[in-house]
Write an enzyme that holds these catalytic residues in place. Structure first.
Site, PDB file in Angstrom:
ATOM      1  N   PHE A   1       0.872  -1.183   0.000  1.00  0.00           N
ATOM      2  CA  PHE A   1       0.000   0.000   0.000  1.00  0.00           C
ATOM      3  C   PHE A   1       0.905   1.228   0.000  1.00  0.00           C
ATOM      4  O   PHE A   1       1.613   1.471   0.977  1.00  0.00           O
ATOM      5  CB  PHE A   1      -0.864  -0.078   1.258  1.00  0.00           C
ATOM      6  CG  PHE A   1      -1.749   1.101   1.551  1.00  0.00           C
ATOM      7  CD1 PHE A   1      -2.978   1.250   0.909  1.00  0.00           C
ATOM      8  CD2 PHE A   1      -1.397   2.039   2.510  1.00  0.00           C
ATOM      9  CE1 PHE A   1      -3.820   2.312   1.219  1.00  0.00           C
ATOM     10  CE2 PHE A   1      -2.238   3.105   2.827  1.00  0.00           C
ATOM     11  CZ  PHE A   1      -3.451   3.232   2.179  1.00  0.00           C
ATOM     12  N   ALA A   2       0.927   1.946  -1.130  1.00  0.00           N
ATOM     13  CA  ALA A   2       1.873   3.051  -1.262  1.00  0.00           C
ATOM     14  C   ALA A   2       1.144   4.385  -1.252  1.00  0.00           C
ATOM     15  O   ALA A   2       0.672   4.876  -2.287  1.00  0.00           O
ATOM     16  CB  ALA A   2       2.693   2.887  -2.539  1.00  0.00           C
TER      17      ALA A   2
ATOM     18  N   GLU B   1      -0.214   4.153  10.180  1.00  0.00           N
ATOM     19  CA  GLU B   1      -1.655   4.267   9.932  1.00  0.00           C
ATOM     20  C   GLU B   1      -2.281   5.392  10.747  1.00  0.00           C
ATOM     21  O   GLU B   1      -3.385   5.285  11.262  1.00  0.00           O
ATOM     22  CB  GLU B   1      -2.338   2.904  10.133  1.00  0.00           C
ATOM     23  CG  GLU B   1      -2.234   2.083   8.850  1.00  0.00           C
ATOM     24  CD  GLU B   1      -2.244   0.593   9.031  1.00  0.00           C
ATOM     25  OE1 GLU B   1      -1.139   0.035   9.136  1.00  0.00           O
ATOM     26  OE2 GLU B   1      -3.329   0.013   9.047  1.00  0.00           O
ATOM     27  N   GLY B   2      -1.551   6.490  10.833  1.00  0.00           N
ATOM     28  CA  GLY B   2      -2.001   7.662  11.576  1.00  0.00           C
ATOM     29  C   GLY B   2      -1.418   7.666  12.966  1.00  0.00           C
ATOM     30  O   GLY B   2      -1.692   6.762  13.759  1.00  0.00           O
ATOM     31  N   THR B   3      -0.609   8.681  13.288  1.00  0.00           N
ATOM     32  CA  THR B   3      -0.012   8.759  14.631  1.00  0.00           C
ATOM     33  C   THR B   3      -1.106   8.929  15.681  1.00  0.00           C
ATOM     34  O   THR B   3      -2.260   9.239  15.356  1.00  0.00           O
ATOM     35  CB  THR B   3       0.911   9.987  14.722  1.00  0.00           C
ATOM     36  OG1 THR B   3       0.109  11.153  14.472  1.00  0.00           O
ATOM     37  CG2 THR B   3       2.050   9.921  13.700  1.00  0.00           C
ATOM     38  N   SER B   4      -0.709   8.774  16.937  1.00  0.00           N
ATOM     39  CA  SER B   4      -1.678   8.989  18.026  1.00  0.00           C
ATOM     40  C   SER B   4      -2.269  10.398  17.936  1.00  0.00           C
ATOM     41  O   SER B   4      -3.455  10.602  18.221  1.00  0.00           O
ATOM     42  CB  SER B   4      -0.996   8.802  19.380  1.00  0.00           C
ATOM     43  OG  SER B   4      -0.733   7.441  19.603  1.00  0.00           O
TER      44      SER B   4
END
Lengths: 377, 250
Positions: free
Chosen positions: A122-123, A361-364
């Protein structure tokens, strides 16, 4: 509310447990030490149908509930987080196809992805576009008979080992995120340049790459509709966050279990470590944090099956479970003392492997933005 | 050739066993249960015989409460064709299970009955032998290899001091040892397909078998806890302790 798993969930968890405890566990320390790609473990899972866990039966998948899938992902992460990361990266690619591709593209590609023949990547992320994917600079320009793709992606899990990549690129730079489209790129397309795998802190058996693109793609490489890429990616990430949450739970559970076993055996001052109140409280906190992480993860998985949007639930699950994994694996090192700091035991590996769950997949911080916007809307 | 495989639901072999505080048995609350490993080998063998074209159907049977259906589904996912659940809440003894299996054998007329050599919970190692005796069938226990030939089956048995090879006329009862095969992992699609395979339910009454217990369990004791060691000052003291305290040398 029903807090018991059904028969299918347990059957899938058992199936995952068996192969993970016997195959993945054996390879995990070696992957970490040698940075060998987790091919053997991935293939063992592929042969048994785990590569198609996220896909419906009509595309060669197994039509299992998201709860069952979460439990299986958790088992995989428990025994080898690196293999789990490569597998969930494959899910990001196949989820992209499932959500955004045309029926023909799904029929052509997905059955081989489910059966363990074709590995996906997944790029989306670029050196200048991580938390801000709309600012990506990779371009796809329509030519007379296809697309010309140029740009650089990085931190791409599976990269050079993938058979195909879902590449997100701007087809209309004036349209902001609405100008992003997705492309199905065969690994062997001329004009792809892979870096050597990055030297990562954890998940060393799961390789990530920088990939340069200067290649010509056929017309039908466009995945689904032009301009729909960003919406697809966001939906994919909603699903992916539940998997990162499940992965975090798996790592935490491994760290908790190891700490319990260790503290019952190690004698200090004439009694087991776990009978010292200071240590027992740490164990209690680890357990409580793990239980909380499990509940939000299963809730998000359940929401995913409901068919409604579940961005909020998946952001909460990812935030809580990944932060819990950081605390639990840190406490596990502390409970083990010096033994937790050396690589004879897997504890320091759990600690390093858990670190990325608060980032990818998205930081905290991104999860907090998603949650904050949703609850103040 | 139709094969009947009998399987048992037991505590998972990875679980640390806890004895109930009143010594009435083993604590099963929240304990992970699994297919008995020796039974799994029996299922695997039956499925391999079918895959080799030597068997026509694999029927798997288990007796116990409704929960045993989980293990029957596992066996179906591994490749058995259909399942029979003998539903009972009674704590079954080996002889009762042997009688139940004999009734199933009479109904189903299999040419081969495969069982694990023993279950890892009670380690009785009796059911296969009892079934063979009750049914008047030849038995090959502790099988480490099987070879089907016309009308008979060759069984390699692991016995003290070597291997024994028996030729059994069919129908026969065979119990499986650890080295017979290495069971496969269930594939996820096969777990889904197993849900659609037939699983029939019967009862001891319907089979005309009285399963009431004949034995009385007096108490279950955990193994004694390991005692801490002591330090000795000299070889002479060590020899003395070994002779007079541990009594392991004369």
């Amino acid at each position: 509310m029903n807090f018991t798993f059904n028969e299918d969930d347990i059957a899938f968890q058992d199936a995952a447990h068996r192969v993970c405890a016997e195959v993945l566990k054996t390879n995990a320390a070696r992957y970490d030490e040698t940075r060998e790609f987790c091919r053997e473990s991935l293939d063992a899972l592929g042969e048994l149908g785990f590569w198609g866990m996220n896909l419906p039966e009509q595309y060669g998948g197994v039509d299992i509930s998201s709860i069952a899938m979460s439990l299986a992902v958790e088992e995989i992460a428990y025994h080898c987080a690196a293999t789990c990361s490569s597998l969930t990266a494959h899910f990001l690619a196949t989820d992209s196809v499932l959500i955004g591709a045309t029926e023909d593209q799904k029929q052509t590609l997905l059955p081989q992805c489910a059966s363990g023949e074709k590995l996906g990547a997944f790029a989306l992320t670029e050196p200048g576009a991580g938390s801000n994917p709309a600012e990506m600079r990779t371009r796809a320009v329509r030519t007379s008979d296809g697309w010309h793709l140029t740009g650089t992606k990085h931190y791409i899990t599976n990269g050079a080992f993938a058979d195909f990549l879902v590449v997100y690129a701007k087809t209309d730079p004036d349209q902001g995120h609405r100008g992003i489209s997705a492309f199905l790129v065969d690994r062997h397309t001329a004009g792809l340049e892979f870096s050597s795998p990055e030297k990562t802190l954890g998940l060393r058996g799961s390789h990530i790459y920088e990939i340069g693109f200067d290649c010509v793609l056929p017309l039908d490489a466009l995945m689904g509709e032009e301009g729909a890429g960003f919406a697809t990616a966001m939906e994919v990430l909603d699903r992916g966050r539940v998997e990162v949450a499940a992965m975090s739970v798996g790592i935490s559970r491994a760290a908790r279990d190891a700490s319990l076993a260790w503290s019952k055996e190690r004698i200090v001052g004439g009694k087991p470590l776990c009978r010292h109140q200071g240590i027992q409280w740490m164990l209690a906190e680890m357990h409580a944090q793990l239980e909380a992480a499990k509940l939000v993860t299963y809730k998000a998985a359940d929401a995913r099956d409901s068919g409604q949007r579940f961005s909020l639930e998946s952001a909460v699950a990812k935030l809580v479970a990944s932060e819990a994994a950081a605390k639990v694996t840190d406490a596990a090192v502390q409970v083990h003392g010096g033994y937790g700091y050396i690589s004879d035991l897997p504890i320091e590996r759990y600690y390093r492997d858990a670190r990325i769950t608060r980032i990818f997949e998205g930081t905290s911080e991104i999860q907090k933005i998603i949650i904050g916007r949703a609850i103040t809307a | 050739m139709k094969i009947l495989v009998a399987v048992k639901r037991v505590i998972d072999h990875n679980v640390k066993i806890r004895v109930k505080p009143d010594h009435s048995g083993v604590d099963l609350t929240n304990v992970k249960m699994a297919l008995n490993p020796f039974c799994e080998i029996a299922v695997e063998q039956a499925v391999r015989l079918k895959e080799a074209g030597l068997a026509s159907e694999v029927l798997v049977v288990s007796a116990g409460p409704k929960a045993v259906q989980e293990q029957l589904r596992t066996a179906l996912a591994l490749g058995a064709d259909r399942a029979l659940h003998i539903d009972t809440e009674v704590a079954l003894e080996s002889l009762a299970v042997a009688h139940l299996l004999k009734a199933v054998v009479e109904q189903e007329q299999p040419e081969l009955v495969l069982l694990g050599k023993q279950a890892i919970d009670s380690d009785n190692n009796q059911t296969g032998q009892m079934l063979a005796a009750l049914g008047g069938m030849p038995q090959g226990t502790f099988a480490s290899a099987l070879e089907v030939e016309q009308g008979q089956i060759k069984v390699t048995r692991e016995i003290d001091g070597g291997l024994e090879i028996l030729a059994l006329a069919l129908p026969a009862v065979i119990t499986t040892d650890l080295r017979l095969n290495e069971p496969r992992y269930a594939k996820l699609p096969d777990i889904m397909k197993a849900k659609k395979k037939p699983l029939a339910v019967t009862t001891p009454d319907a089979l005309g078998v009285d399963v009431s217990p004949r034995l009385r369990l007096k108490a279950v004791e955990p193994p004694p806890e390991r005692q801490g060691g002591i330090k000795v000052a000299s070889v002479a003291e060590l020899v003395d302790k070994l002779k007079n305290v541990a009594k392991v040398i004369a």
